[in-house]
Design an enzyme around this catalytic site. Sequence first.
Site, PDB file in Angstrom:
ATOM      1  N   GLU A  99      -6.350  -7.818  -1.047  1.00 46.29           N
ATOM      2  CA  GLU A  99      -6.927  -7.859   0.290  1.00 46.29           C
ATOM      3  C   GLU A  99      -8.421  -7.586   0.189  1.00 46.29           C
ATOM      4  O   GLU A  99      -8.841  -6.445  -0.007  1.00 46.29           O
ATOM      5  CB  GLU A  99      -6.274  -6.814   1.212  1.00 46.29           C
ATOM      6  CG  GLU A  99      -4.816  -7.074   1.491  1.00 46.29           C
ATOM      7  CD  GLU A  99      -4.237  -6.120   2.546  1.00 46.29           C
ATOM      8  OE1 GLU A  99      -5.021  -5.419   3.227  1.00 46.29           O
ATOM      9  OE2 GLU A  99      -3.000  -6.088   2.676  1.00 46.29           O
ATOM     10  N   GLU A 119       0.839  -1.213   0.000  1.00 51.88           N
ATOM     11  CA  GLU A 119       0.000   0.000   0.000  1.00 51.88           C
ATOM     12  C   GLU A 119       0.865   1.251   0.000  1.00 51.88           C
ATOM     13  O   GLU A 119       0.627   2.171   0.776  1.00 51.88           O
ATOM     14  CB  GLU A 119      -0.961  -0.009   1.189  1.00 51.88           C
ATOM     15  CG  GLU A 119      -1.972  -1.125   1.120  1.00 51.88           C
ATOM     16  CD  GLU A 119      -3.110  -0.980   2.139  1.00 51.88           C
ATOM     17  OE1 GLU A 119      -2.961  -0.204   3.098  1.00 51.88           O
ATOM     18  OE2 GLU A 119      -4.137  -1.655   1.959  1.00 51.88           O
TER      19      GLU A 119
END
Length: 665
Positions: free
Chosen positions: A280, A204
């Site tokens: 995710e 991320e």
Amino acid sequence: MARSTVILLVLSVFLIAARSAVIQDDLPTNYEYFTENGISSGLNADQKYFTLNGKNITIFSGAFHYFRVHPSQWRDRLRKMRAAGLNTIETYAAWNLHEYQSGVYDFGNGGSDFEAFLDIVQFIKIAQEEDLFVLVRPGPYICSEWEFGGLPSWLLRDKDIKVRTNDPLYLKYVARYWGQLLLLLEPLQFTKGGPIIALQVENEYGNTGNSDPDYLHSLVKIYRDNGIKELLYTSDPPGAGSRGALPNELLMTANFNSDVKGNLDKLDTLQANKPTMTMEFWSGWFDHVSEDHHTVSVDQYKQLYEQILTHPASVNIYMFVGSTNFGFLNGANSLYPGLNNSGLQPDVTSYDYDSPISESGEITDKFTATAELVSKYNPIKSKLPAIPETHERVTFDDIKIEQQILLSEIIDSFPNKIASENIVSMEQLPINNNSGQAFGYIVYRKTNLNLNANAVLKISGYVRDHVLVLVNGKLLTPVLSSKDDLNKFGYWRVKDSSITLTNEALEGATLDLVVENNARNNYGGLDQFQQFKGLIEDVLIDDVEIKSWEIVPLEFKKSWNKQLTGWHEVQQTRATPALYRVTFNVKAPLRDTYVNVQDWRKGIVIINGFILGRIFAVGPQQALYLPAGLLQEGQNEIIVFEHFSAPEYVKFSRDPIWGVGTHIN
Ligand SMILES: *[C@@H]1O[C@H](CO)[C@@H](O)[C@H](O)[C@H]1NC(C)=O
Ligand SMILES: *[C@@H]1O[C@H](CO)[C@@H](O)[C@H](O)[C@H]1NC(C)=O
Ligand SMILES: *[C@@H]1O[C@H](CO)[C@@H](O)[C@H](O)[C@H]1NC(C)=O
């Protein structure tokens, strides 16, 4: 019975047995399906769909962090994942455990307190034995609601280091660690006969708000220099655009738990000719202290999962295996940049995450829903194992606490206190082979103080993160009794906090400031990674700065916990920071349980020397998962360190308990 009849009977029994065996053996294993003609290529993302070794594949993956589950349970959880139909698992790797001191490594036999949890090679091999492919996300930053996002705190010994950037110093440490880690992972790659089909670059990175292709390229180079040939990818919420990615070079994947269409369409727009994958898909959520326990309904979970599969997309369910932040390894969010600690939001010990497999290994409705949908949408039928049986948990009788050591006694008798003219943070202490102190508590002691009546202690800036103030061994920090207390003296939210030390004048007094690290931030902008713990600014009494401290690192390491001496009968007062000890006998077969901490206020629980987790009466977690693997046949020992006020018993529970402690108004 004639002999021929017997033979016939035996034969037909044999035939029936053989037939059912044939039906079982009919299907190839997942691994056989993808490798039946040898291995010529790995996971490929050069078109709109994935291929593995030339065959189409949809990745049905689930997240399982080996460092959060006792190794005696790895195979059980992995087999359950395969039984749900998953063909892949995903794990992060925890740098702060693997390189627990600078240049000192533990991959399962390195002698750290987490040694047993760290054999990543064994974990990946068991995954392969259980017929699962593996996605590895070694970070080096992993977020994951894990202390400092997995970064080792010794990086902070150089105050100017810029983690998660192309800073040569940071990259030097990354390259050194990955040199060790990738040496182990290289032979486990799919094209080498192992199960690893892809690896992630950073994590991320788009959520830093930054774009730094040079840094991401540096990580790619370290991978390639260490013989990693499998597919590399990045993972970000699609809202971050391609900020955290290397578009046209590495596959981009998406993280989210709502608006499937919006998110995956956005990903497809960013990257038109590559496969769509959710790296995710959040099955539940984690808990900050003082919040309510988070759950996500099975209906919502099922609906979103099906939308992802019909998009169509590959998907990793995060988390699939609920687990635990043992030790001091829970992470935290931090709302404000720089050294502003007032927005710290530490996470609890449990990482159950409301996952398809619970923290204690139970099959939940989300597990069943997953199995149904994978079976519906995976066109490749392969052999699946039966779901392993989950053992009943037990609870033990309450144990009356008879042994105690006061915290002040521990500080008094601590050998080799560190003399320091100035206040310094944990990370700066000259201990642990010059790696400083990573976790636990740090005590700043000042002796021979002459205090005026109504003398006032002032701590400049913020406490990092919780302070117990003692004068001559007497606790002054108010006893925790409501959530609102977190806004008052003693906690991280208060800036320039102060407290009156004494009503009457004292001579030759001893002042102890016992500071607990509640977790370093694991998320956000690059300016949120200056995570020094303990105290870092001036401490004043009646506006005069205090110098010449004695510092005690209270790390609660296993070897130290096991050799504690000086236990005595519990004194009249339980309203002071102290350690409490009980022993109890356990007979085989060993079974999981929970330690019920509802009657305690704040502190930690230690089982047979190993830190099971944290107590914090503001909730939401009120029972700590104690897997059977941490128990032993015969005598076991529990030590509780309580900051404020202890109950009379150590209690257990068969089940998790969510809410606030019994002493919270
Ligand atoms: C692989 O998937 C693509 C896209 O769905 C499809 O066009 C192709 O026919 C598939 N190949 C095989 C061998 O099934
Ligand atoms: C201290 O650290 C160095 C590397 O920085 C390492 O080579 C050495 O083995 C360490 N010593 C101990 C006792 O861990
Ligand atoms: C930290 O942030 C809070 C919220 O924005 C603010 O009130 C406080 O003044 C900040 N502290 C410092 C030292 O800047």
